[in-house]
Design a protein around this motif. Structure first.
Motif, short mmCIF file in Angstrom:
data_model
loop_
_atom_site.label_atom_id
_atom_site.label_comp_id
_atom_site.label_asym_id
_atom_site.label_seq_id
_atom_site.Cartn_x
_atom_site.Cartn_y
_atom_site.Cartn_z
N THR A 1 43.53 42.36 30.28
CA THR A 1 44.94 41.67 30.30
C THR A 1 45.87 42.07 29.16
OG1 THR A 1 43.96 40.11 31.53
CG2 THR A 1 46.19 39.50 30.43
N THR B 1 39.74 41.58 34.51
CA THR B 1 40.64 40.88 33.58
C THR B 1 40.29 40.74 32.14
OG1 THR B 1 40.35 38.73 34.43
CG2 THR B 1 42.07 39.82 35.46
N ASP B 2 38.97 40.72 32.15
CA ASP B 2 38.30 40.39 30.74
C ASP B 2 38.18 41.61 29.96
OD1 ASP B 2 37.92 38.06 32.06
OD2 ASP B 2 35.75 38.23 32.19
N SER C 1 42.36 47.83 33.42
CA SER C 1 41.31 46.65 33.42
C SER C 1 42.14 46.02 32.18
CB SER C 1 39.93 47.32 33.16
OG SER C 1 39.85 48.05 31.95
N LYS D 1 48.73 41.39 26.70
CA LYS D 1 49.56 40.10 26.42
C LYS D 1 50.65 40.59 25.31
CE LYS D 1 45.71 36.88 27.00
NZ LYS D 1 44.90 35.95 26.32
N THR E 1 40.35 45.57 43.20
CA THR E 1 40.20 44.61 42.17
C THR E 1 40.18 45.30 40.65
OG1 THR E 1 37.95 44.62 42.15
CG2 THR E 1 38.82 42.89 43.51
N VAL F 1 41.99 46.04 27.06
CA VAL F 1 42.97 46.82 28.00
C VAL F 1 42.77 48.20 27.96
CG1 VAL F 1 45.33 47.41 28.27
CG2 VAL F 1 44.83 44.99 27.88
#
Length: 134
Positions: A132, A103-104, A130, A134, A100, A107
């Motif tokens: 996200t 996602t918070d 780790s 964008k 896992t 980056v």
């Protein structure tokens, strides 16, 4: 190998492991990262999948069907045969490892390669560990 949770090793069925393949195996084993093997070019007449599996055993890569820990898929990049099975094996290995990533937050990742394209500018391949992007 330290930048990833799973190594996907691609070996040609008509060639077997080459020096760079052997070096990749050593690095993954040193980092204690599980190896999923994709034996490619299985559609070529001169391919010999069983021989490749035997050669891989010289480097402690033991197919699961022979009692080992390594998931092995036979694929053809030309026709796409076996690619779904390879993806299933990668997902299975990820489930076993309980992989896992948060996602918070900010980056965080590793640059795998980068180059300068004269039309698009800097191009970078990243492994996001780790967050996200964008």
């Amino acid at each position: 190998a330290r930048a990833t949770d799973i190594v996907v090793l691609v070996v040609a069925a008509d060639d077997g492991p080459k020096e760079q393949t052997i070096e990749s195996i050593r690095q993954a084993q040193e980092a204690k990262v599980p190896i999923v093997v994709a034996i490619s070019k299985v559609d070529k007449p001169e391919s010999n999948v069983e021989s490749v599996k035997q050669q891989l055993m010289n480097y402690d890569i033991m197919p699961e069907e022979w009692g080992g820990d390594n998931l092995i898929s036979e694929i053809s990049a030309k026709s796409g045969a076996g690619v779904d099975g390879l993806l299933d094996n990668i997902l299975l290995q990820a489930e076993i490892l309980e992989c896992t990533a948060p996602t918070d937050g900010q980056v965080r990742g590793v640059v795998v390669e980068s180059r300068m394209d004269k039309y698009r500018g800097p191009i970078t391949t990243l492994l996001v560990q780790s967050g996200t992007l964008k």
